[in-house]
Design a protein around this motif. Structure first.
Motif, PDB file in Angstrom:
ATOM      1  N   GLU A 212       0.868  -1.173   0.000  1.00  0.00           N
ATOM      2  CA  GLU A 212       0.000   0.000   0.000  1.00  0.00           C
ATOM      3  C   GLU A 212       0.907   1.226   0.000  1.00  0.00           C
ATOM      4  N   TYR A 213       0.352   2.380  -0.417  1.00  0.00           N
ATOM      5  CA  TYR A 213       1.206   3.552  -0.659  1.00  0.00           C
ATOM      6  C   TYR A 213       0.606   4.824  -0.066  1.00  0.00           C
ATOM      7  N   GLY A 214       1.496   5.715   0.315  1.00  0.00           N
ATOM      8  CA  GLY A 214       1.124   7.059   0.693  1.00  0.00           C
ATOM      9  C   GLY A 214       2.000   8.045  -0.057  1.00  0.00           C
ATOM     10  N   LEU A 215       1.403   9.050  -0.658  1.00  0.00           N
ATOM     11  CA  LEU A 215       2.156  10.085  -1.369  1.00  0.00           C
ATOM     12  C   LEU A 215       1.938  11.411  -0.655  1.00  0.00           C
ATOM     13  N   LEU A 216       2.998  11.950  -0.069  1.00  0.00           N
ATOM     14  CA  LEU A 216       2.958  13.255   0.586  1.00  0.00           C
ATOM     15  C   LEU A 216       3.465  14.307  -0.394  1.00  0.00           C
ATOM     16  N   VAL A 217       2.608  15.239  -0.745  1.00  0.00           N
ATOM     17  CA  VAL A 217       2.992  16.283  -1.699  1.00  0.00           C
ATOM     18  C   VAL A 217       3.640  17.432  -0.941  1.00  0.00           C
ATOM     19  N   ASP A 218       4.831  17.806  -1.375  1.00  0.00           N
ATOM     20  CA  ASP A 218       5.537  18.936  -0.775  1.00  0.00           C
ATOM     21  C   ASP A 218       5.293  20.217  -1.555  1.00  0.00           C
ATOM     22  N   GLN A 219       5.421  20.141  -2.866  1.00  0.00           N
ATOM     23  CA  GLN A 219       5.151  21.329  -3.691  1.00  0.00           C
ATOM     24  C   GLN A 219       4.539  20.900  -5.013  1.00  0.00           C
ATOM     25  N   GLY A 220       3.637  21.741  -5.519  1.00  0.00           N
ATOM     26  CA  GLY A 220       2.919  21.437  -6.746  1.00  0.00           C
ATOM     27  C   GLY A 220       1.605  20.731  -6.467  1.00  0.00           C
ATOM     28  N   ASP A 221       0.823  20.526  -7.530  1.00  0.00           N
ATOM     29  CA  ASP A 221      -0.415  19.746  -7.470  1.00  0.00           C
ATOM     30  C   ASP A 221      -0.169  18.454  -8.242  1.00  0.00           C
ATOM     31  N   VAL A 222      -0.336  17.330  -7.565  1.00  0.00           N
ATOM     32  CA  VAL A 222       0.029  16.037  -8.150  1.00  0.00           C
ATOM     33  C   VAL A 222      -1.182  15.117  -8.142  1.00  0.00           C
ATOM     34  N   ARG A 223      -1.446  14.475  -9.289  1.00  0.00           N
ATOM     35  CA  ARG A 223      -2.485  13.440  -9.343  1.00  0.00           C
ATOM     36  C   ARG A 223      -1.847  12.085  -9.061  1.00  0.00           C
ATOM     37  N   GLY A 226      -5.092   9.294 -10.527  1.00  0.00           N
ATOM     38  CA  GLY A 226      -6.236  10.084 -10.969  1.00  0.00           C
ATOM     39  C   GLY A 226      -6.814  11.042  -9.958  1.00  0.00           C
ATOM     40  N   THR A 227      -6.349  10.992  -8.710  1.00  0.00           N
ATOM     41  CA  THR A 227      -6.887  11.857  -7.656  1.00  0.00           C
ATOM     42  C   THR A 227      -5.920  13.003  -7.376  1.00  0.00           C
ATOM     43  N   LEU A 228      -6.447  14.223  -7.353  1.00  0.00           N
ATOM     44  CA  LEU A 228      -5.611  15.395  -7.160  1.00  0.00           C
ATOM     45  C   LEU A 228      -5.210  15.553  -5.695  1.00  0.00           C
ATOM     46  N   LEU A 229      -3.921  15.736  -5.470  1.00  0.00           N
ATOM     47  CA  LEU A 229      -3.378  16.010  -4.147  1.00  0.00           C
ATOM     48  C   LEU A 229      -2.688  17.363  -4.171  1.00  0.00           C
ATOM     49  N   ARG A 230      -2.968  18.168  -3.158  1.00  0.00           N
ATOM     50  CA  ARG A 230      -2.365  19.495  -3.049  1.00  0.00           C
ATOM     51  C   ARG A 230      -1.254  19.476  -2.004  1.00  0.00           C
ATOM     52  N   PRO A 231      -0.435  20.519  -1.962  1.00  0.00           N
ATOM     53  CA  PRO A 231       0.674  20.534  -1.004  1.00  0.00           C
ATOM     54  C   PRO A 231       0.212  20.270   0.425  1.00  0.00           C
ATOM     55  N   ALA A 232       0.972  19.428   1.104  1.00  0.00           N
ATOM     56  CA  ALA A 232       0.773  19.005   2.494  1.00  0.00           C
ATOM     57  C   ALA A 232      -0.282  17.917   2.642  1.00  0.00           C
ATOM     58  N   GLU A 233      -0.929  17.499   1.554  1.00  0.00           N
ATOM     59  CA  GLU A 233      -1.862  16.384   1.627  1.00  0.00           C
ATOM     60  C   GLU A 233      -1.138  15.063   1.402  1.00  0.00           C
ATOM     61  N   LEU A 234      -1.684  14.016   2.027  1.00  0.00           N
ATOM     62  CA  LEU A 234      -1.137  12.672   1.909  1.00  0.00           C
ATOM     63  C   LEU A 234      -2.200  11.789   1.277  1.00  0.00           C
ATOM     64  N   GLY A 235      -1.905  11.253   0.097  1.00  0.00           N
ATOM     65  CA  GLY A 235      -2.839  10.370  -0.577  1.00  0.00           C
ATOM     66  C   GLY A 235      -2.534   8.924  -0.245  1.00  0.00           C
ATOM     67  N   ASN A 248       2.106  15.612 -12.678  1.00  0.00           N
ATOM     68  CA  ASN A 248       2.315  16.969 -12.178  1.00  0.00           C
ATOM     69  C   ASN A 248       1.417  17.903 -12.967  1.00  0.00           C
ATOM     70  N   GLU A 249       0.443  18.494 -12.295  1.00  0.00           N
ATOM     71  CA  GLU A 249      -0.531  19.351 -12.963  1.00  0.00           C
ATOM     72  C   GLU A 249      -0.045  20.785 -13.135  1.00  0.00           C
ATOM     73  N   THR A 250       1.134  21.092 -12.627  1.00  0.00           N
ATOM     74  CA  THR A 250       1.612  22.476 -12.629  1.00  0.00           C
ATOM     75  C   THR A 250       2.716  22.687 -13.669  1.00  0.00           C
ATOM     76  N   GLY A 251       2.986  23.971 -13.929  1.00  0.00           N
ATOM     77  CA  GLY A 251       4.011  24.340 -14.900  1.00  0.00           C
ATOM     78  C   GLY A 251       5.392  24.485 -14.304  1.00  0.00           C
ATOM     79  N   ALA A 252       5.578  24.022 -13.081  1.00  0.00           N
ATOM     80  CA  ALA A 252       6.877  24.036 -12.410  1.00  0.00           C
ATOM     81  C   ALA A 252       7.125  22.635 -11.846  1.00  0.00           C
ATOM     82  N   PRO A 253       8.367  22.307 -11.514  1.00  0.00           N
ATOM     83  CA  PRO A 253       8.612  20.989 -10.919  1.00  0.00           C
ATOM     84  C   PRO A 253       7.788  20.792  -9.650  1.00  0.00           C
ATOM     85  N   ALA A 254       7.285  19.594  -9.457  1.00  0.00           N
ATOM     86  CA  ALA A 254       6.562  19.217  -8.245  1.00  0.00           C
ATOM     87  C   ALA A 254       7.427  18.239  -7.456  1.00  0.00           C
ATOM     88  N   ARG A 255       7.249  18.256  -6.152  1.00  0.00           N
ATOM     89  CA  ARG A 255       8.041  17.350  -5.315  1.00  0.00           C
ATOM     90  C   ARG A 255       7.124  16.618  -4.348  1.00  0.00           C
TER      91      ARG A 255
END
Length: 326
Positions: A212-223, A226-235, A248-255
């Motif tokens: 199982e997986y968790g993705l913690l978004v630090d910067q950018g908006d990441v799907r 298929g589910t959108l995660l914003r900074p500081a959210e954990l999917g 990466n839904e943004t025009g800059a690098p996402a982390r």
């Protein structure tokens, strides 16, 4: 790092966009938590919470910064104890000085893993250095399985070499991903990796279906699937997936930081900085710390007093376990 609260976090559920079938992703929102000690520092905590206690054996996710230490005072966590877990320190910017009762004196720097094993008992201090201007990173805990939860103290430092896959630069600090494997020992199957995603890129990675997986978004908006995660959210994505698709839904690098592992089926009791299996485990560990027993040793070189344990609650500390897998 030291845990001082147990309140729940918000949870929302999403199942992809435009009616397309997609794996269900639970989105865990962060809450702000002030750390104790002589200088206050606020972190964003997404794990644990009532909706989810663990992702694999990952049981604690703190995310902090970017903080200007001239304004915030930086990090200064006095010597404190741990049992039944491993601590994982990973920075994006800044530098932290680590001292522990094993005698380790090390520095946490961006892109470098510091992993401390506190099985039967260890104590350590963490403080940002004088050269740090911006402090930014994550502090993570891993629960040790019953078979190994009284293991010896240990400390490991590892610098992964980033690898590229599709539109992602990946630094694997624990486990295996994208053809790279960390040599650092874990006691259950685990994954920990930093991912930097190119602007407007999509990357699909083969992954083990029993993780199982968790993705913690630090910067950018990441799907994630298929589910959108914003900074500081954990999917959170459950088992049964043989690939993981990130966009990466943004025009800059996402982390983001990707955490994974096989489901940890044991119930655990978490209180302050201790992980046990019963209320009595916690009472014994607290008493050992308060009496300055040899169980936790001592931290040399830290300028200041150690953290006292908080008072125990007026009730039995109940074990925690994840909800039934969906």
């Amino acid at each position: 790092m030291s845990d001082v609260e147990v309140d729940p976090t918000a949870l929302r559920r999403a199942t992809g966009d435009h009616g397309r079938p997609a794996p269900q992703v639970d989105v865990l929102s962060a809450r702000d938590v002030p750390l104790g000690g002589p200088r206050a520092m606020t972190v964003r905590r997404t794990l644990p919470q009532r909706a989810r206690t663990l992702i694999g054996a990952w049981c604690f996710v703190d995310h902090y910064g970017p903080d200007d230490v001239a304004d915030t005072g930086g990090m200064d966590v006095a010597p404190h104890p741990h049992t039944g877990l491993q601590t994982v320190s990973w920075l994006f910017s800044g530098e932290i000085e680590h001292r522990d009762s094993l005698g380790s004196h090390a520095f946490v720097r961006p892109g470098e893993l510091n992993l401390m094993t506190g099985g039967y008992g260890i104590s350590h201090s963490e403080a940002s250095t004088a050269d740090t201007t911006i402090l930014h990173g994550v502090q993570l805990w891993v629960a040790l399985p019953e078979e190994h939860r009284h293991t010896d103290r240990d400390f490991r430092h590892y610098v992964p070499s980033p690898v590229r896959r599709g539109g992602a630069e990946i630094s694997v600090f624990l486990g295996s991903l994208a053809g790279d494997t960390s040599p650092v020992r874990t006691f259950t199957p685990l994954l920990g990796a930093e991912l930097v995603l190119d602007p407007r890129s999509t990357t699909t990675l083969p992954v083990p279906t029993d993780f199982e997986y968790g993705l913690l978004v630090d910067q950018g908006d990441v799907r994630m699937a298929g589910t959108l995660l914003r900074p500081a959210e954990l999917g959170y994505l459950g088992t049964g997936n043989d690939t993981l698709t990130l966009t990466n839904e943004t025009g800059a690098p996402a982390r983001a930081v990707l955490l994974g592992g096989t489901p940890f089926e044991e119930q655990i009791v978490m209180w302050w900085n201790f992980i046990g299996r019963s209320h009595e485990d916690i009472v014994e560990a607290r008493q050992a710390w308060e009496s300055a027993s040899d169980r936790f040793g001592s931290v040399d070189g830290y300028d200041g007093d150690r953290l006292p344990a908080p008072a125990l609650p007026n009730a039995t500390i109940a074990p925690r376990k994840n909800p039934t897998h969906h």
